[in-house]
Design a protein around this motif. Structure first.
Motif, PDB file in Angstrom:
ATOM      1  N   HIS A   1       0.732  -1.335   0.088  1.00 55.03           N
ATOM      2  CA  HIS A   1       0.060   0.052   0.145  1.00 55.03           C
ATOM      3  C   HIS A   1       0.606   1.281  -0.129  1.00 55.03           C
ATOM      4  CE1 HIS A   1      -2.619  -2.754   1.539  1.00 55.03           C
ATOM      5  NE2 HIS A   1      -3.808  -2.302   1.015  1.00 55.03           N
ATOM      6  N   ARG A   2       0.386   2.008  -0.178  1.00 55.93           N
ATOM      7  CA  ARG A   2       0.736   3.566  -0.698  1.00 55.93           C
ATOM      8  C   ARG A   2       0.589   3.991   0.480  1.00 55.93           C
ATOM      9  NH1 ARG A   2      -3.517   7.369  -4.076  1.00 55.93           N
ATOM     10  NH2 ARG A   2      -5.086   5.200  -3.939  1.00 55.93           N
TER      11      ARG A   2
ATOM     12  N   HIS B   1      -3.885   1.163   3.938  1.00 55.20           N
ATOM     13  CA  HIS B   1      -3.076  -0.720   4.282  1.00 55.20           C
ATOM     14  C   HIS B   1      -3.973  -1.118   5.487  1.00 55.20           C
ATOM     15  CE1 HIS B   1      -1.019  -3.895   5.845  1.00 55.20           C
ATOM     16  NE2 HIS B   1      -1.473  -3.920   7.269  1.00 55.20           N
ATOM     17  N   ASP B   2      -4.520  -0.248   6.399  1.00 57.01           N
ATOM     18  CA  ASP B   2      -5.569  -0.501   7.740  1.00 57.01           C
ATOM     19  C   ASP B   2      -6.575  -0.510   7.351  1.00 57.01           C
ATOM     20  OD1 ASP B   2      -2.936  -0.104   8.884  1.00 57.01           O
ATOM     21  OD2 ASP B   2      -3.999   1.573   9.908  1.00 57.01           O
TER      22      ASP B   2
ATOM     23  N   LEU C   1      -7.688 -12.667   2.582  1.00 58.45           N
ATOM     24  CA  LEU C   1      -6.625 -12.340   3.179  1.00 58.45           C
ATOM     25  C   LEU C   1      -5.601 -13.757   3.424  1.00 58.45           C
ATOM     26  CD1 LEU C   1      -5.249  -9.546   3.859  1.00 58.45           C
ATOM     27  CD2 LEU C   1      -6.117  -9.744   6.417  1.00 58.45           C
ATOM     28  N   VAL C   2      -4.618 -13.875   3.152  1.00 57.14           N
ATOM     29  CA  VAL C   2      -3.838 -14.901   3.222  1.00 57.14           C
ATOM     30  C   VAL C   2      -2.503 -14.029   4.006  1.00 57.14           C
ATOM     31  CG1 VAL C   2      -1.893 -16.260   2.675  1.00 57.14           C
ATOM     32  CG2 VAL C   2      -4.127 -15.803   0.624  1.00 57.14           C
ATOM     33  N   ALA C   3      -1.708 -13.077   4.249  1.00 61.45           N
ATOM     34  CA  ALA C   3      -0.956 -12.737   5.281  1.00 61.45           C
ATOM     35  C   ALA C   3      -0.849 -11.114   5.696  1.00 61.45           C
ATOM     36  CB  ALA C   3       0.303 -12.952   4.863  1.00 61.45           C
ATOM     37  N   VAL C   4      -0.041 -10.331   6.186  1.00 60.06           N
ATOM     38  CA  VAL C   4      -0.078  -9.196   6.319  1.00 60.06           C
ATOM     39  C   VAL C   4       0.906  -9.086   7.306  1.00 60.06           C
ATOM     40  CG1 VAL C   4      -1.083  -6.647   7.641  1.00 60.06           C
ATOM     41  CG2 VAL C   4      -3.104  -8.926   6.947  1.00 60.06           C
ATOM     42  N   ASP C   5       1.619  -7.945   6.704  1.00 61.90           N
ATOM     43  CA  ASP C   5       3.012  -7.118   6.716  1.00 61.90           C
ATOM     44  C   ASP C   5       2.821  -5.912   7.401  1.00 61.90           C
ATOM     45  OD1 ASP C   5       5.810  -6.152   7.765  1.00 61.90           O
ATOM     46  OD2 ASP C   5       6.662  -7.421   6.246  1.00 61.90           O
TER      47      ASP C   5
ATOM     48  N   ASP D   1      -9.757  -5.047  -4.556  1.00 61.05           N
ATOM     49  CA  ASP D   1      -8.849  -3.646  -3.665  1.00 61.05           C
ATOM     50  C   ASP D   1     -10.172  -2.909  -2.717  1.00 61.05           C
ATOM     51  OD1 ASP D   1      -7.457  -1.141  -3.762  1.00 61.05           O
ATOM     52  OD2 ASP D   1      -7.884  -0.802  -5.845  1.00 61.05           O
ATOM     53  N   PHE D   2     -10.196  -3.139  -1.581  1.00 59.17           N
ATOM     54  CA  PHE D   2     -10.619  -2.455  -0.645  1.00 59.17           C
ATOM     55  C   PHE D   2      -9.646  -1.426   0.355  1.00 59.17           C
ATOM     56  CE2 PHE D   2     -13.273  -5.969  -1.921  1.00 59.17           C
ATOM     57  CZ  PHE D   2     -14.718  -6.206  -1.420  1.00 59.17           C
ATOM     58  N   GLU D   3      -8.496  -0.710  -0.303  1.00 59.26           N
ATOM     59  CA  GLU D   3      -8.043   0.241   0.125  1.00 59.26           C
ATOM     60  C   GLU D   3      -9.072   1.257   0.304  1.00 59.26           C
ATOM     61  OE1 GLU D   3      -5.431   2.583  -3.048  1.00 59.26           O
ATOM     62  OE2 GLU D   3      -4.152   0.039  -1.777  1.00 59.26           O
ATOM     63  N   ARG D   4     -10.046   1.595  -0.267  1.00 56.05           N
ATOM     64  CA  ARG D   4     -10.382   2.663   0.254  1.00 56.05           C
ATOM     65  C   ARG D   4     -11.453   2.823   1.329  1.00 56.05           C
ATOM     66  NH1 ARG D   4      -9.504   7.704  -2.453  1.00 56.05           N
ATOM     67  NH2 ARG D   4      -7.419   7.104  -3.967  1.00 56.05           N
TER      68      ARG D   4
END
Length: 461
Positions: free
Chosen positions: A228-229, A234-235, A255-259, A375-378
């Motif tokens: 993410h930018r 990201h959140d 969702l498989v993994a998050v960093d 694309d759920f970043e918004r």
């Protein structure tokens, strides 16, 4: 070019003899013994060039002398180059690592006075801690498909690779060759999440600051890596994929993994073709809108209703109008300000879970007509009509598409919701014109102008 004595360095050749083991690829390592550098530590079979000898010839010779295997020069492939400086502070050197997957003979100890053990070790997680740090740097670079590495040790560093000590390795990717170079930290994240990588291909949408790669695993699976930018995007996407998307089933990625540090996620791949740019006959597009309506109402109703809250403040409108003013047509600003006044009069609304960017470029459709959302970043809690703003652009001159969507949605919009949608569309149009002109994005700019023309016709005095 500076004058004086030119800097020269010795060249080492290192053999990465590789085979397929039960748990993945394995490499051959030998343990040094006797009065040699790094005695007692594991290292790839290696050696120095003889005078006048080329690197491939040196590798073939050292492999035979140390392990007894016979290698055809045509089976030697360049793997990685390491610029190394030992902790003694002496001169640096270049280590050239070569991969070999085919040879004759069985590896064995050929120089017992210099080597007291030899064996196969798993490339992924199996390299012994009792390894030379220099060798470990080369193997780590090779494992992560880096082209080169700089490994300059400090005087206080041990010769042996030491867990918990600072990693002195600087990895250097090669130039993109159809597969975009991915930072090491992201490659490590991917491999921890889904295993060994066979292929990476960048598929980022040119308009956004986020970056997306298609990941093909060694076992043939496919996933997507997204960086993410910023923390906000990201959140939002992580929260949506954890809480809302599972309730939509197979219509959204899993969702498989998050960093959270790298602000990256791994998600499953979805079957289907992107709708953006697709040519559809009227009946097929109407069915697509109907399915989108069914999916959107599921999203909007997947959480208990929240208490009504005031509509968002309009302080952004002045900023967007000022930025877009040079590109607006006569009457546009008056229209937007008039709608802003009516928007304030609408009163509180009930926020629902929204996608935040519901438009064709974030939609896939399968051959059987099943619709998927990307694309759920918004994604955020907002008015239901706010989620329809960008999709409503497809309804311009196509009432059949609007009716099809609302048929799938399960209800028509009330007169108040129709007005609220128009107001929010006007605000999005002005924002889009300002953004599109600043970022040379003609599609977003034209969508904004198209929306304002439609609203002029709908709200003509």
């Amino acid at each position: 070019m500076s004058g004086g004595v030119r800097h020269t360095v010795p060249v080492d050749v290192h053999l990465i003899l590789r085979r397929d083991g039960e748990a993945g690829p394995e490499v051959l390592l030998s343990r040094r013994a006797g009065p040699v550098y790094a005695s007692g530590l594991y290292h790839c079979p290696s050696g120095h060039l003889d005078p006048g000898e080329d690197m491939v010839a040196a590798l073939v010779r050292e492999a035979l002398e140390e392990t007894g295997v016979v290698i055809d020069p045509q089976d030697v492939f360049a793997a990685v180059t390491v610029h190394h400086r030992p902790p003694s502070g002496g001169n640096s050197r270049l280590g050239v690592f070569f991969e070999v997957r085919r040879w004759s003979g069985t590896p064995q100890i050929m120089e017992p006075d210099l080597c007291d053990a030899m064996g196969w070790f798993a490339l992924e997680g199996g390299i012994p801690e009792q390894a030379v740090a220099y060798c470990r740097a080369g193997l780590d670079a090779y494992r992560t498909r880096m082209a080169a590495a700089v490994h300059f040790q400090h005087p206080e560093d041990p010769i042996r690779y030491a867990v918990g000590r600072p990693d002195r390795t600087l990895f250097l990717p090669g130039p993109p060759d159809g597969e975009a170079a991915v930072p090491y930290v992201l490659r490590a994240f991917v491999e921890m999440a889904v295993g060994r990588i066979a292929k990476l291909r960048e598929v980022s949408w040119v308009r956004t600051g986020s970056r997306v790669w298609e990941v093909t695993g060694a076992g043939g699976g496919t996933w997507y890596l997204k960086r993410h930018r910023g923390a906000k995007f990201h959140d939002r996407e992580v929260n949506a994929l954890r809480s809302w998307a599972p309730q939509l089933g197979a219509h959204t990625p899993r969702l498989v993994a998050v960093d959270p540090v790298a602000q990256a996620i791994m998600v499953t791949a979805l079957a289907g073709q992107p709708v953006h740019g697709m040519v559809m006959d009227p009946a097929r597009e109407a069915q697509l809108q109907r399915e989108l309506g069914r999916l959107t109402v599921l999203l909007h109703s997947c959480e208990p209703k929240h208490p009504a809250v005031p509509l968002p403040a309009l302080d952004k409108i002045d900023r967007h109008l000022k930025a877009a003013a040079p590109y607006l047509r006569d009457g546009d600003e008056d229209l937007v300000r008039a709608l802003a006044l009516r928007y304030v009069e609408l009163g509180p609304h009930v926020p629902v879970p929204t996608h935040g960017d519901l438009q064709y470029r974030n939609v896939l459709v399968s051959g059987s007509g099943e619709v998927r959302l990307l694309d759920f970043e918004r994604a955020e809690y907002a008015s239901a009509t706010r989620d329809l703003v960008r999709l409503s652009d497809t309804w311009t001159g196509r009432d059949d598409l609007k009716y099809a969507f609302l048929d799938g949605y399960g209800r028509s919009l009330s007169p108040q919701e129709e007005l609220q949608l128009d107001c929010e569309a006007a605000f999005d149009a002005v924002s889009g014109i300002a953004y599109g002109m600043a970022h040379q994005d003609p599609e977003v700019t034209e969508r904004g102008h198209r929306t304002l023309l439609r609203l002029h016709a709908a709200h003509r005095p």
